[in-house]
Design a protein around this motif. Structure first.
Motif, PDB file in Angstrom:
ATOM      1  N   GLY A 197       0.820  -1.222   0.000  1.00  0.00           N
ATOM      2  CA  GLY A 197       0.000   0.000   0.000  1.00  0.00           C
ATOM      3  C   GLY A 197       0.852   1.270   0.000  1.00  0.00           C
ATOM      4  O   GLY A 197       0.350   2.350  -0.307  1.00  0.00           O
ATOM      5  N   GLU A 198       2.151   1.147   0.371  1.00  0.00           N
ATOM      6  CA  GLU A 198       3.032   2.325   0.380  1.00  0.00           C
ATOM      7  C   GLU A 198       3.869   2.363  -0.899  1.00  0.00           C
ATOM      8  O   GLU A 198       4.103   1.341  -1.531  1.00  0.00           O
ATOM      9  N   GLY A 199       4.367   3.567  -1.235  1.00  0.00           N
ATOM     10  CA  GLY A 199       5.220   3.698  -2.426  1.00  0.00           C
ATOM     11  C   GLY A 199       5.654   5.130  -2.599  1.00  0.00           C
ATOM     12  O   GLY A 199       5.360   5.977  -1.744  1.00  0.00           O
ATOM     13  N   PRO A 200       6.357   5.446  -3.699  1.00  0.00           N
ATOM     14  CA  PRO A 200       6.874   6.801  -3.895  1.00  0.00           C
ATOM     15  C   PRO A 200       5.765   7.866  -3.983  1.00  0.00           C
ATOM     16  O   PRO A 200       4.682   7.602  -4.507  1.00  0.00           O
ATOM     17  N   SER A 201       6.067   9.068  -3.474  1.00  0.00           N
ATOM     18  CA  SER A 201       5.084  10.157  -3.448  1.00  0.00           C
ATOM     19  C   SER A 201       4.775  10.631  -4.880  1.00  0.00           C
ATOM     20  O   SER A 201       5.573  10.400  -5.798  1.00  0.00           O
ATOM     21  N   PRO A 202       3.644  11.345  -5.058  1.00  0.00           N
ATOM     22  CA  PRO A 202       3.330  11.877  -6.393  1.00  0.00           C
ATOM     23  C   PRO A 202       4.465  12.752  -6.931  1.00  0.00           C
ATOM     24  O   PRO A 202       4.782  12.704  -8.119  1.00  0.00           O
ATOM     25  N   GLU A 203       5.115  13.500  -6.041  1.00  0.00           N
ATOM     26  CA  GLU A 203       6.219  14.355  -6.469  1.00  0.00           C
ATOM     27  C   GLU A 203       7.401  13.500  -6.971  1.00  0.00           C
ATOM     28  O   GLU A 203       7.991  13.781  -8.016  1.00  0.00           O
ATOM     29  N   ALA A 204       7.712  12.436  -6.224  1.00  0.00           N
ATOM     30  CA  ALA A 204       8.806  11.538  -6.638  1.00  0.00           C
ATOM     31  C   ALA A 204       8.453  10.869  -7.971  1.00  0.00           C
ATOM     32  O   ALA A 204       9.330  10.643  -8.818  1.00  0.00           O
ATOM     33  N   GLN A 205       7.170  10.548  -8.166  1.00  0.00           N
ATOM     34  CA  GLN A 205       6.777   9.939  -9.451  1.00  0.00           C
ATOM     35  C   GLN A 205       6.981  10.933 -10.590  1.00  0.00           C
ATOM     36  O   GLN A 205       7.452  10.577 -11.664  1.00  0.00           O
ATOM     37  N   ARG A 206       6.620  12.201 -10.337  1.00  0.00           N
ATOM     38  CA  ARG A 206       6.766  13.228 -11.383  1.00  0.00           C
ATOM     39  C   ARG A 206       8.229  13.494 -11.707  1.00  0.00           C
ATOM     40  O   ARG A 206       8.586  13.721 -12.843  1.00  0.00           O
ATOM     41  N   ARG A 207       9.094  13.455 -10.679  1.00  0.00           N
ATOM     42  CA  ARG A 207      10.514  13.734 -10.898  1.00  0.00           C
ATOM     43  C   ARG A 207      11.246  12.525 -11.472  1.00  0.00           C
ATOM     44  O   ARG A 207      12.382  12.620 -11.888  1.00  0.00           O
ATOM     45  N   GLY A 208      10.600  11.372 -11.443  1.00  0.00           N
ATOM     46  CA  GLY A 208      11.260  10.158 -11.915  1.00  0.00           C
ATOM     47  C   GLY A 208      11.298  10.074 -13.437  1.00  0.00           C
ATOM     48  O   GLY A 208      10.635  10.835 -14.142  1.00  0.00           O
ATOM     49  N   PHE A 209      12.084   9.145 -13.938  1.00  0.00           N
ATOM     50  CA  PHE A 209      12.210   8.928 -15.399  1.00  0.00           C
ATOM     51  C   PHE A 209      12.998   7.637 -15.627  1.00  0.00           C
ATOM     52  O   PHE A 209      13.554   7.075 -14.678  1.00  0.00           O
ATOM     53  N   PHE A 210      13.070   7.200 -16.886  1.00  0.00           N
ATOM     54  CA  PHE A 210      14.028   6.134 -17.233  1.00  0.00           C
ATOM     55  C   PHE A 210      14.558   6.337 -18.643  1.00  0.00           C
ATOM     56  O   PHE A 210      13.899   6.974 -19.478  1.00  0.00           O
ATOM     57  N   ASP A 211      15.763   5.837 -18.861  1.00  0.00           N
ATOM     58  CA  ASP A 211      16.450   5.973 -20.151  1.00  0.00           C
ATOM     59  C   ASP A 211      17.175   4.648 -20.418  1.00  0.00           C
ATOM     60  O   ASP A 211      18.159   4.327 -19.747  1.00  0.00           O
ATOM     61  N   LEU A 212      16.640   3.867 -21.341  1.00  0.00           N
ATOM     62  CA  LEU A 212      17.219   2.558 -21.661  1.00  0.00           C
ATOM     63  C   LEU A 212      17.854   2.604 -23.045  1.00  0.00           C
ATOM     64  O   LEU A 212      17.279   3.184 -23.965  1.00  0.00           O
ATOM     65  N   ARG A 213      19.015   1.987 -23.190  1.00  0.00           N
ATOM     66  CA  ARG A 213      19.694   1.953 -24.492  1.00  0.00           C
ATOM     67  C   ARG A 213      19.811   0.502 -24.972  1.00  0.00           C
ATOM     68  O   ARG A 213      20.149  -0.393 -24.186  1.00  0.00           O
ATOM     69  N   PHE A 214      19.554   0.316 -26.262  1.00  0.00           N
ATOM     70  CA  PHE A 214      19.640  -1.014 -26.872  1.00  0.00           C
ATOM     71  C   PHE A 214      20.677  -0.975 -27.980  1.00  0.00           C
ATOM     72  O   PHE A 214      20.767   0.004 -28.726  1.00  0.00           O
ATOM     73  N   ARG A 257      21.365   1.187 -32.952  1.00  0.00           N
ATOM     74  CA  ARG A 257      21.152   1.555 -31.547  1.00  0.00           C
ATOM     75  C   ARG A 257      19.785   2.206 -31.379  1.00  0.00           C
ATOM     76  O   ARG A 257      19.365   2.987 -32.231  1.00  0.00           O
ATOM     77  N   VAL A 258      19.148   1.905 -30.264  1.00  0.00           N
ATOM     78  CA  VAL A 258      17.794   2.407 -29.977  1.00  0.00           C
ATOM     79  C   VAL A 258      17.762   2.934 -28.546  1.00  0.00           C
ATOM     80  O   VAL A 258      18.463   2.421 -27.675  1.00  0.00           O
ATOM     81  N   LYS A 259      16.933   3.964 -28.357  1.00  0.00           N
ATOM     82  CA  LYS A 259      16.774   4.529 -27.014  1.00  0.00           C
ATOM     83  C   LYS A 259      15.286   4.488 -26.660  1.00  0.00           C
ATOM     84  O   LYS A 259      14.441   4.871 -27.468  1.00  0.00           O
ATOM     85  N   VAL A 260      14.968   4.039 -25.461  1.00  0.00           N
ATOM     86  CA  VAL A 260      13.576   4.048 -24.983  1.00  0.00           C
ATOM     87  C   VAL A 260      13.545   4.829 -23.667  1.00  0.00           C
ATOM     88  O   VAL A 260      14.268   4.482 -22.722  1.00  0.00           O
ATOM     89  N   THR A 261      12.731   5.872 -23.627  1.00  0.00           N
ATOM     90  CA  THR A 261      12.672   6.695 -22.411  1.00  0.00           C
ATOM     91  C   THR A 261      11.235   6.816 -21.912  1.00  0.00           C
ATOM     92  O   THR A 261      10.280   6.645 -22.668  1.00  0.00           O
ATOM     93  N   GLY A 262      11.114   7.146 -20.623  1.00  0.00           N
ATOM     94  CA  GLY A 262       9.801   7.386 -20.016  1.00  0.00           C
ATOM     95  C   GLY A 262       9.872   8.615 -19.135  1.00  0.00           C
ATOM     96  O   GLY A 262      10.919   8.881 -18.532  1.00  0.00           O
ATOM     97  N   ASP A 263       8.739   9.331 -19.020  1.00  0.00           N
ATOM     98  CA  ASP A 263       8.763  10.644 -18.355  1.00  0.00           C
ATOM     99  C   ASP A 263       8.279  10.631 -16.909  1.00  0.00           C
ATOM    100  O   ASP A 263       7.999  11.674 -16.341  1.00  0.00           O
ATOM    101  N   ARG A 264       8.119   9.444 -16.325  1.00  0.00           N
ATOM    102  CA  ARG A 264       7.741   9.330 -14.913  1.00  0.00           C
ATOM    103  C   ARG A 264       8.610   8.246 -14.279  1.00  0.00           C
ATOM    104  O   ARG A 264       9.313   7.528 -14.977  1.00  0.00           O
TER     105      ARG A 264
END
Ligand SMILES: NC(=O)c1ccc[n+]([C@@H]2O[C@H](COP(=O)([O-])OP(=O)(O)OC[C@H]3O[C@@H](n4cnc5c(N)ncnc54)[C@H](OP(=O)(O)O)[C@@H]3O)[C@@H](O)[C@H]2O)c1
Length: 410
Positions: free
Chosen positions: A317-334, A345-352
């Motif tokens: 039931g617990e997890g990262p705050s809405p602010e932490a979710q907004r500041r989060g991201f990911f950047d994957l390289r293939f 080469r490919v890049k996949v990114t996400g904004d949360r």
């Protein structure tokens, strides 16, 4: 006609709440508009959730069912075309719903990353899903959509440019920011518990083809596996093990198998975290590998697992705050390489943050893909992966709506 396009089961979970907020905020983008309902085991918590969601949620229908109550689950699936479940750990609570969906021809997607459970579900319910026409798609979150669709996207481009798929692909986590929820921790710790109770499971989890189909044809292909710190010449950086590789690589191999080995029969794939260059990179990679190893050992031993659960890790039931979710991201390289040495080469990114903000959007779009974009005539019943069920339709949805980007980088 059924009452709903989709029902969110586990709407009151940490990730379920984020998913409901996302579906509500984006409901006007669907044409015709989405007919959906929220479901959970507690009517009171569903009402509380509706209050939290606020405007637009007043008329949202609610359905109550316990995950172990097969009759209630049958009544629930009778009213909807698609069920999305966030009730986890799936290995503890998930089977009755998968069984009921497989038997009644109801489409289903979820967020499990529990390889041993997925394998059990395929063994026990695939025949029923094929007969009824139910499309079951596990792993529709950070594990394993970016990996599965990242490889799919790279291979599509490799075939277009080079006339052939890449037989070797690597995924490296370039950067990522986010937190972890109690539900995810509970799922990880439950795997450790299952392995302790059944040591043969360790071998099954170590098999890169544990979710494979027709694996006899691949017996001679030795899969790479990043289990320690090492230097990666293709990425010119030190790399360390990636905690999600154990599920993502299995899903990518299943996609290859289900697509008739479209990624080649001797396809080799691994995942790791890219840590940095030089001595600093080497030290950081060694530290990351040791830290992950220590966590796995602590999770496997009863007393240290109890300390982790009680004092260190978030509770269900617990997890990262809405602010932490907004500041989060990911950047994957293939990086993909064909047998004749051509590279892509490919890049996949996400904004949360990957595990919750982005995961909820990926799950919501996967569910919409099942409801709106995937007619029975194009996808038969059975257990599919995100890439084999949705392919470019989901890539397009994720880019248009969910803050993900898939790019070729030359
Ligand atoms: N693939 C990914 O990238 C990814 C990302 C995030 C999470 N996950 C997975 O998603 C799942 C949910 O995570 P979370 O953090 O949201 O977990 P959570 O907050 O602990 O939620 C678990 C949910 O299960 C419900 N539940 C438990 N027993 C039930 C029963 N007998 N009948 C009906 N509902 C029952 C709980 O209901 P109540 O609300 O009534 O307590 C709760 O809503 C976990 O398995 C986690 O590993 C995967």
């Amino acid at each position: 006609m059924k009452d709903f396009d989709l029902v969110v089961f586990g709407a009151t979970s940490f990730v379920g709440r984020i998913l409901c907020r996302y579906l509500l905020d984006t409901r006007l983008a669907d044409a015709p508009s989405l007919r959906w309902a929220i479901a959970a085991r507690s009517a009171a918590r569903l009402e509380e959730l509706k209050g939290e969601l606020g405007e637009g949620a007043e008329s949202l229908p609610t359905l109550v069912a316990d995950a172990a109550d097969e009759a209630a689950l049958r009544a629930l699936v009778a009213r909807t075309r698609v069920v999305v479940s966030t009730v986890g750990p799936y290995a503890l609570y998930g089977e009755p719903l998968v069984k009921v969906c497989a038997e009644t021809g109801t489409d289903y997607c979820d967020l499990t990353g529990e390889v041993q459970w997925i394998r059990r579900m395929i063994e026990r319910h695939e025949a029923a899903a094929k007969a009824s026409g139910a499309r079951i798609v596990h792993c529709c979150g950070f594990d394993s959509i970016p990996s599965d669709l990242g490889v799919y996207f790279l291979q599509h481009e490799a075939r277009r440019r080079f006339g052939r798929a890449a037989s070797r692909v690597k995924m490296r986590v370039r950067a990522m920011k986010g937190g972890v929820s109690g539900g995810t921790v509970a799922s990880l710790l439950n795997v450790a518990r299952e392995v302790r109770a059944n040591p043969t499971l360790r071998k099954e989890l170590a098999n890169p083809y544990s979710l494979g189909v027709n694996t006899a044809a691949l017996a001679n292909v030795r899969q790479p596996n990043v289990s320690t710190a090492k230097y990666d010449v293709d990425f010119k950086a030190w790399i360390a093990p990636f905690v999600m590789a154990g599920i993502n690589t299995r899903i990518v191999h299943r996609s290859n198998a289900l697509s008739g080995h479209a990624y080649t029969r001797d396809f080799r794939y691994d995942e790791a975290v890219s840590v940095g260059k030089g001595l600093k990179g080497r030290l950081a990679a060694t530290g990351t590998a040791l830290g992950l190893g220590a966590f796995m050992v602590a999770a496997a031993i009863g007393p240290s697992r109890a300390v982790l659960e009680r004092f260190v890790l978030p509770k269900p039931g617990e997890g990262p705050s809405p602010e932490a979710q907004r500041r989060g991201f990911f950047d994957l390289r293939f990086m993909g390489r064909t047998d004749d040495g051509r590279m892509l080469r490919v890049k996949v990114t996400g904004d949360r943050d990957p595990g919750y903000g982005s995961t909820a959007k990926m799950l919501g779009e996967a569910a919409r893909c099942l409801a709106f974009d995937t007619p029975q005539s194009e996808l038969a019943g059975g257990f599919w992966t995100p890439a084999t069920a949705f392919g470019e339709r989901l890539v397009a949805r994720l880019q248009a709506r969910a803050g993900l980007a898939f790019e070729i980088i030359d």
